[in-house]
Each structure stands twice: as C-alpha cells, then as structure tokens.
Motif scaffolding. Structure first.
Motif, PDB file in Angstrom:
ATOM      1  N   ASP A  89     -12.261   1.746   2.240  1.00 49.06           N
ATOM      2  CA  ASP A  89     -10.845   1.419   2.376  1.00 49.06           C
ATOM      3  C   ASP A  89     -10.406   1.896   3.762  1.00 49.06           C
ATOM      4  O   ASP A  89     -10.517   3.092   4.074  1.00 49.06           O
ATOM      5  CB  ASP A  89     -10.057   2.149   1.273  1.00 49.06           C
ATOM      6  N   TYR A 125      -7.544   2.250   4.944  1.00 52.51           N
ATOM      7  CA  TYR A 125      -6.328   3.070   4.933  1.00 52.51           C
ATOM      8  C   TYR A 125      -6.632   4.489   4.457  1.00 52.51           C
ATOM      9  O   TYR A 125      -6.247   5.461   5.089  1.00 52.51           O
ATOM     10  CB  TYR A 125      -5.261   2.415   4.044  1.00 52.51           C
ATOM     11  N   THR A 126      -7.316   4.603   3.317  1.00 49.10           N
ATOM     12  CA  THR A 126      -7.603   5.942   2.781  1.00 49.10           C
ATOM     13  C   THR A 126      -8.907   6.499   3.331  1.00 49.10           C
ATOM     14  O   THR A 126      -9.171   7.688   3.215  1.00 49.10           O
ATOM     15  CB  THR A 126      -7.753   5.883   1.249  1.00 49.10           C
ATOM     16  N   ARG A 127      -9.745   5.639   3.905  1.00 48.19           N
ATOM     17  CA  ARG A 127     -11.072   6.001   4.423  1.00 48.19           C
ATOM     18  C   ARG A 127     -12.035   6.366   3.288  1.00 48.19           C
ATOM     19  O   ARG A 127     -13.093   6.924   3.521  1.00 48.19           O
ATOM     20  CB  ARG A 127     -10.953   7.137   5.428  1.00 48.19           C
ATOM     21  N   ALA A 128     -11.637   6.091   2.098  1.00 48.87           N
ATOM     22  CA  ALA A 128     -12.508   6.386   0.953  1.00 48.87           C
ATOM     23  C   ALA A 128     -13.587   5.314   0.828  1.00 48.87           C
ATOM     24  O   ALA A 128     -13.326   4.135   1.085  1.00 48.87           O
ATOM     25  CB  ALA A 128     -11.688   6.418  -0.332  1.00 48.87           C
ATOM     26  N   MET A 164      -1.284   9.223   2.370  1.00 50.93           N
ATOM     27  CA  MET A 164      -2.595   9.400   1.764  1.00 50.93           C
ATOM     28  C   MET A 164      -3.296  10.588   2.396  1.00 50.93           C
ATOM     29  O   MET A 164      -3.022  10.953   3.524  1.00 50.93           O
ATOM     30  CB  MET A 164      -3.442   8.147   1.977  1.00 50.93           C
ATOM     31  N   SER A 165      -4.187  11.122   1.648  1.00 53.62           N
ATOM     32  CA  SER A 165      -4.976  12.226   2.194  1.00 53.62           C
ATOM     33  C   SER A 165      -5.784  11.732   3.381  1.00 53.62           C
ATOM     34  O   SER A 165      -6.354  10.666   3.357  1.00 53.62           O
ATOM     35  CB  SER A 165      -5.926  12.763   1.127  1.00 53.62           C
ATOM     36  N   ARG A 190       0.834  -1.190   0.000  1.00 53.10           N
ATOM     37  CA  ARG A 190       0.000   0.000   0.000  1.00 53.10           C
ATOM     38  C   ARG A 190       0.864   1.232   0.000  1.00 53.10           C
ATOM     39  O   ARG A 190       1.924   1.263   0.602  1.00 53.10           O
ATOM     40  CB  ARG A 190      -0.875   0.026   1.259  1.00 53.10           C
ATOM     41  N   VAL A 247     -11.118  12.787   3.019  1.00 49.01           N
ATOM     42  CA  VAL A 247     -11.508  12.145   1.771  1.00 49.01           C
ATOM     43  C   VAL A 247     -12.972  12.416   1.476  1.00 49.01           C
ATOM     44  O   VAL A 247     -13.829  12.218   2.325  1.00 49.01           O
ATOM     45  CB  VAL A 247     -11.289  10.615   1.887  1.00 49.01           C
TER      46      VAL A 247
END
Ligand code: CA
Length: 721
Positions: A119, A121-124, A6-7, A2, A10
């Motif tokens: 996700d 990790y990205t919280r998207a 990351m932002s 990964r 989101v």
C-alpha cells in the motif's frame, strides 16, 4: 476515501520496513476509491499521461519509453531527495523488476518469480505470492532466477514464472485466479520477462535458447487463461506442417536437420512494445541454439527469425514484418533487448519509429509502420562488423569474426552479454535523447574440439577456453572493460555524452520531465543526473548493487521514486545488513525531505535456527565464466563428483558444493591443479587445464552451492509458514 492519518512505521509481516518522520500532506487527490482495484484497461494505458501519478505497466506506457511526465522533483530541487521508506526483500538473487503503481498499490516481483504488493499510503505489505518454483529450475536459467515484473489488467496482476507458467492473481488479495503452463515442462524453458496486455490478451514469451528450446510468443485470454494464438520464431520439425505460412520462407534460410531437433533458439525473453494506431506488437527474438552456426545450420543461411525485431498483429498473432539485426548469428547476439516506440522529429518531419539497442552494438531505428530501416549506427565500439549497409539493411561483417568458418579463435567485442543487455534504457521526450546502459566487454570465441549435446545444461557449441592463449597475449583485451550511461541522439544517430561508472556493471534507467535521469550502479549508489548534460546532481547509498530500473509516481500530492536493489554480491566494502538477503535486496522509496536510514549492522540471526546447512561464498563471477566452468566440470569432474555438482549414488568423491575451499581460490587451485590432495585420491589437473578453466570450475561450483542454499532457505521458509 483513504484515511489520512496513518502510522509511518509499519511492520510488514516478518519483515520490518524502515520509515522516516516527514509529515505527509493531507491532500489525497489521487487516492483511488478502491485500493488494489488494478482496474487497468486499454483507455487507461493509452491515456497514461493523464494520470502521471500512476505507473501502470513495467515501462509505464505502451511505447515503453520509461519516461515520466512528473516534474515535481527536478534538476533544481533533487538535492532534497531522501530515503522515505524501505522494505527488506527475502531473497538474495538478482532483483530486476520495475515496480508498477496502480490504484494505490505498488506491485513488484523479486527473484524466484515472487510477487509483493505494498500500500503506497500506509507502506504496509498487503500480500505476497510465491509460485513455489522448484529450485532445481535454477539449472535452466542462464542468468540467475530473475524476474522483470508484473502487468495489471481488469483487477488482476499477471506474472510469468521461472518454470514457465503464466499466473493471474487477484489485485486486492494476491489469490491465484488462474495458473497456466505455457511451456513443455520437460524442456529447459524459463520465463523472466514481463507479460504485456493488449486488448485483454496477455502476451508472454520465454527464455532458454542456450539450452535446447524453440522460441515462441503466445497470447492468452486475460480472464480465462485460454491460449488464443502462438507465433513461433523459428521453423520446427520439417515433417510436420508449418504452424505459420512465413515459416516456409524461414525454413529456406536454415540448413541441415539438427537445429529443429534441439529447438533452434530465438526465444522472446524480454523486449516488446505496442502501437495502438498501427495495432501492432513488436517483439524481439533471441540467439540461435547452439550459438555456433556451423553446428546449428551447417553451410550458413540467415536463420530467420533469430535476432530480429518482429511486428505481429496482436489480435491474431499474424506476422506483419521483421528486421533481422544479425543474420546467421553465431555469437549469442540476441535482439531481445528493450524495444521502444517514439515520434522522432526529423528535419523533414515527424516519424513514428521503433528503436532498439541490441547486444550486437548497433542502434536501430525502424519505421514503425513497415519496418523500413532508417538508421543503424554503432552505439559502442563493436568489432564484429564494420557497419550496416543501408541499401541491404545487412551488417558488413569482418570475416575473422566468424570463428566457426575460419576455425580460428578470435577476440571480438561484444562478448555474449552484449553491448547492452536487458537493463532498461529510457527516452526523454524533452531532451529527445535515449539513455542507454552500455557495457563494453570483449570475449574470445572458438569452435569446440568436439560438440556433444548436453541435456543437462547449455549448448553453445563454442569452447570458452579456446581463446585463452589469445587473451593471455600481451596487450590483449578480454573480459569486462567498462560500463557507462550513454546519451544517444536517435535522430542524428550519434553520441551526445556519457557517464562512466567507477565499477563495472549495468543498471536500468528512468527519465523524467524534471530534466532528470535516475539510475543506480554497482558501487552501491542510486543517483540522479541532469538529463540534458549528464551532470551528477544527487546520490543516495543503496548498500547493494543495483541492476533494475526505477519508477516514479505520486502519493498524497508528492512525487516518489522507487527502486528495487540487490544483485550478485555486495558492493565492495559493504557489509550485510539484511537478515533475509545476503546481497541486501530491498525496495527503496525516495521523496523530498525523506529522512529514513538503512540499517548499519546485520540483525542477529542464528543460522542453525534457520536450518540452512550450506554457507557458500557469494557468486561474483560472470555468466560466461560460469558457463565455461559448467562445461569444464562436466568434462573433467562429473564422473567422480557427480553431474551438475551433485554426487549421485555412484559418485566416489565428495560433494564440492560443501567444500571449505570454495571461498579460498589459493586453496582451490593447489588442490585441483597441483595435487595437494593427491594422496587422498584427487589427481592434479594442472597439466591438462589452464588456470582460467580451474577458476571457472570454481565459479560454477560456487553457483551450484548457492543454488542449494536457495533450495534450503526456501524449504525453511515453507516450513515456517
Ligand atoms: Ca542467449
């Protein structure tokens, strides 16, 4: 691998997630190679403790203990826990699912059987899925259009839908792989429970026993959706062969020929657990249809296999054994509540057991191998039976509890919602305690003056207003009394301590190796308690009522706790802050040092732009009240205002769902009871209906207005897509 930078803020489609600014660790040791692989198999499920950073199934393991071995967040440091991020949920109905976390993705369901994948990790938001359940289906759901979660298996995510489908989705994309109708669409079946997956077989039950259905549980091939076996909980049409040999035995415990014509009930709508060593799946069965046994099975009988824990062979669906908690049930005492397996340490040695705290108020411990009853003690102050006779395994009832035999109304505890309902309990392997969300309510039961089959709604065979005089008597206790988290020692079969809720309402529970239990409440809080003592250690605002249970997992080496919030109404004093959900439904995620904050104001939304023309008050009445209102509406209002509160072509009176009186009980009752609009053709019903009944009719109409609102909102959403 990964990417690690990351932002943190989101935008997730139309909805904006909140976020914090805490730095994230660069240690991504548990990061999966393929996000969304959903590569769950038997080995992973059996070895779930070797990957405590995941949460592979709704109750985490096949034992369904809802106990996490994670202890990074523990009783010494839980005070540092803060909101890390959140995501708005776009429905305003009950949110009952526990998020699962598999291969870097969190999957959850919301009301209306919708799925969302994030996700971690990205919280998207990676994808979402709406099975497009027809909103009229709400009329077949006793207890809201809820869903309790998904299962993951071999790259796919499975859910049951309110309209009775079992759907397999691609774990990476949310695309439908197969979609199978598991019920007769002409009957009021619903699915709200979680599919279980054993060796590639997806096992799912259904609900609807208050209406007119026959309960069963079915296994489908996880890859093709092909039906593999089905086990019926009650006998069917006696002129046809029994689907299973044990139904011949069961049929001897039923009387008359009415039950099979309306299904008999016994639906498998929630609790299940699986033991791999014994290769046995345990399922809980529901109440009889109708509740009133004198109507369902005149002359009595045990009515197998209602209200039972049943052990089945998951390969074939063959019956192994059963234990019936409430023979001849007549009070809606289901045994569908969560079932868990555990190895209990008795003085004489370890024992593999099945545990359940069903509606009827006894905590049952059975031997997992043969169903032998090991203990059955009251976990709450029930009043329908004195005790369970350990020689026979049967409850010793108080005769007056059987209103259908005495012909006299009676107040008993619990009422139809039970001493414990679907809200998940948890078992800590460290403390040896079971944590049960207990609800104490008393209700009156009475036979109906006359029973008429209702094809459009519930068939309880009881008269909800028949005990009104009893409840009105001085000192009588009826209705919702209190709720608390009970710490129960299942070996000694006794209470250890309890945590009382300030506001009535039950909520699911998570236990962890950090000597913690986590649970929300209906005041608008998410709390952590010391699992040994019950001491409250931490709290965070949720801006919403909480009914679901949380899950916990690891992201980049850090433990997080996720909870879905939102249920009927808002906590007292709470304003709406979610433009897409009147009850502030959200996913909330917590971690140490989390510094995100929930919004303090409602974002501006133009209702006209949304295209929703109805604006009813939130439904705050209990399900029992709505049931009562539905019956009274059908008997007194439907002729003029239309069946199910929807005017038809021949209806002569207004659509009550749009009535300006719905938010004003002090306006409703003078109109309905006292003839305030008699000049306009609305007769006064005060002479024939008690105020409890006109209040219940109001609650029912509010429910139907909210059904319409949901329908309109769904149409708007669809048009926007
Ligand atoms: Ca029921």
């Amino acid at each position: 691998m990964r990417k690690l930078v990351m932002s943190l803020c989101v935008a997730t489609g139309a909805l904006v997630s909140g976020c914090d600014t805490t730095a994230r660790s660069a240690d991504a040791t548990e990061a999966p190679s393929v996000i969304g692989a959903a590569a769950v198999n038997t080995e992973r499920l059996l070895n779930a403790d070797s990957e405590p950073g995941s949460w592979l199934s709704a109750a985490r393991t096949y034992d369904e203990q809802r106990f996490s071995p994670l202890d990074q967040i523990n009783d010494t440091n839980v005070k540092a826990l803060g909101l890390s991020w959140y995501a708005d949920i776009d429905t305003e109905r009950g949110q009952e699912s526990t998020p699962i976390i598999v291969d870097g993705v969190m999957y959850l369901t919301t009301a209306w059987s919708m799925v969302k994948a994030y996700d971690i990790y990205t919280r998207a938001k990676l994808w979402e899925y709406d099975p497009d359940v027809t909103k009229n289906k709400a009329a077949d759901a006793c207890c809201d259009v809820v869903n309790r979660g998904v299962a993951a298996w071999n790259g796919k995510i499975y859910l049951g839908t309110l309209d009775g489908r079992l759907v397999a989705l691609d774990g990476k994309t949310g695309k439908v792989i197969w979609d199978k109708q598991t019920t007769d669409i002409n009957l009021p079946y619903t699915i709200t429970g979680v599919p279980r997956i054993v060796k590639g077989k997806v096992i799912i039950g259904n609900g609807g026993a208050e209406y007119r259905v026959r309960g069963y549980v079915t296994a489908y091939d996880s890859e093709t959706g092909e039906q593999l076996w089905r086990w019926y909980t009650v006998p069917g049409d006696p002129s046809k062969p029994y689907e299973q040999p044990e139904l011949a035995e069961a049929a001897k415990t039923w009387k008359g020929d009415f039950y099979w014509q309306i299904g008999g009930g016994g639906t498998v709508w929630d609790g299940m657990a699986y033991d791999a060593d014994l290769d046995t799946i345990y399922v809980g069965t529901g109440n009889g249809n109708p509740w009133n046994q004198a109507i369902r099975s005149p002359g009595g009988g045990d009515n197998l296999y209602l209200s039972s824990i049943v052990a089945l062979d998951p390969n074939t669906g063959k019956y192994k054994w059963h234990y019936q908690t409430t023979p001849g049930e007549t009070w809606d005492y289901t045994a569908t509540q969560p079932i868990m397996l555990a190895d209990l340490n008795y003085p004489e040695g370890k024992r593999r057991v099945v545990m359940q705290a069903p509606k009827n108020g006894f905590f049952y411990v059975l031997d997992a191998k043969d169903g032998k009853l090991l203990s059955a003690e009251k976990f709450a102050p029930l009043t329908w039976a004195s005790h369970v006779d350990m020689a026979t395994g049967r409850p010793v009832e108080y005769p007056e509890a059987r209103y259908e035999i005495t012909g006299k109304p009676v107040i008993i505890k619990p009422g139809a919602l039970g001493m414990h309902n679907w809200h998940p309990m948890a078992f800590s392997q460290d403390t040896g305690l079971v944590y049960i969300p207990v609800q104490i309510a008393a209700a009156s039961y009475a036979g109906p003056k006359e029973f008429k089959l209702n094809l459009q709604g519930t068939n309880t065979g009881t008269d909800f207003s028949g005990g009104a005089a009893l409840c009105a008597a001085p000192g009588a206790q009826c209705g919702n009394l209190e709720t608390y988290i009970l710490a129960w020692d299942p070996v000694k079969a006794k209470e250890v301590w309890r945590i009382k809720n300030d506001i009535y309402g039950s909520t699911g529970i998570l236990a962890t190796s950090g000597n913690l239990i986590f649970s929300g409440n209906h005041k608008g809080e998410f709390n952590a308690y010391n699992a040994t003592t019950g001491e409250k250690l931490w709290t965070a605002p949720t801006q919403a009522r909480v009914v679901a249970a949380p899950s916990t997992y690891m992201v980049d080496g850090r433990q997080e706790v996720a909870i879905l919030v939102g249920a009927r109404g808002l906590p007292e004093g709470q304003i709406r802050t979610n433009a897409y959900s009147a009850n502030n439904s959200r996913l909330l995620v917590f971690r140490a040092g989390g510094a995100a904050a929930l919004p303090t104001a409602m974002p501006a939304v133009d209702p006209a732009r949304l295209g929703v023309t109805i604006d009813p008050p939130l439904l705050t009445a209990s399900n029992e009240t709505v049931f009562a209102g539905e019956q009274a509406y059908a008997a007194n209002c439907a002729l003029c205002h239309g069946p199910n509160a929807v005017p038809g072509a021949g209806s002569i009176a207004p659509d009550l769902r749009y009535s300006g009186l719905l938010p004003i009980r002090n306006g409703w009752n003078p109109t309905v009871r006292d003839g305030d609009r008699a000049q306009r053709g609305m007769p006064a019903f005060g002479a024939t209906l008690p105020v409890e009944t006109t209040d219940a009719i109001l609650a029912y109409v509010i429910k139907r207005a909210n059904d319409e609102k949901a329908e309109q909102e769904a149409a708007v959403k669809k048009a926007a897509n």
